[in-house]
Design a protein around this motif. Sequence first.
Motif, mmCIF file in Angstrom:
data_model
loop_
_atom_site.group_PDB
_atom_site.id
_atom_site.type_symbol
_atom_site.label_atom_id
_atom_site.label_comp_id
_atom_site.label_asym_id
_atom_site.label_seq_id
_atom_site.Cartn_x
_atom_site.Cartn_y
_atom_site.Cartn_z
ATOM 1 N N GLU A 33 121.557 106.001 134.142
ATOM 2 C CA GLU A 33 121.870 106.770 133.108
ATOM 3 C C GLU A 33 120.582 106.950 132.074
ATOM 4 O OE1 GLU A 33 124.372 106.328 129.058
ATOM 5 O OE2 GLU A 33 125.801 106.566 131.086
ATOM 6 N N HIS A 93 123.802 112.411 127.790
ATOM 7 C CA HIS A 93 123.339 111.427 128.560
ATOM 8 C C HIS A 93 123.656 111.758 130.074
ATOM 9 C CE1 HIS A 93 122.396 108.199 125.387
ATOM 10 N NE2 HIS A 93 123.083 109.153 124.733
ATOM 11 N N TYR A 94 122.962 111.567 130.712
ATOM 12 C CA TYR A 94 122.849 112.087 132.437
ATOM 13 C C TYR A 94 123.217 110.904 133.241
ATOM 14 C CZ TYR A 94 121.998 116.455 130.084
ATOM 15 O OH TYR A 94 122.191 117.602 129.235
ATOM 16 N N SER A 95 123.756 111.161 134.364
ATOM 17 C CA SER A 95 123.661 110.018 135.457
ATOM 18 C C SER A 95 123.926 110.920 136.828
ATOM 19 C CB SER A 95 124.570 108.809 135.415
ATOM 20 O OG SER A 95 125.816 109.408 135.347
#
Length: 92
Positions: free
Chosen positions: A30, A70-72
Amino acid sequence: MDKYEKNARIFKAFCDPNRLKIIHLLQTGELCGCKLLEQLNIGQPTLSHHMKILIDAGIVKGFKDGKWMHYSLDIEGFKNVKNILDDIMKDR
């Protein structure tokens, strides 16, 4: 949206060098949008555009934490991509 339109949206997400770099950066886990911006030579509006395409395609997941996203990678989304490719190649 039919199967072919959905699959086209998924594969369109892979057809940009910046999106491929984003996917590569997210392989480690992440990341905050601010960290992605540090690694890419693009502005925040352009990052938002790319992330929308990746999220809509089911390739990336995002959640808001304060003012940052937030990215994953979406593992289920990548399994879906693999299944699509496996289906295409099943009779080969």
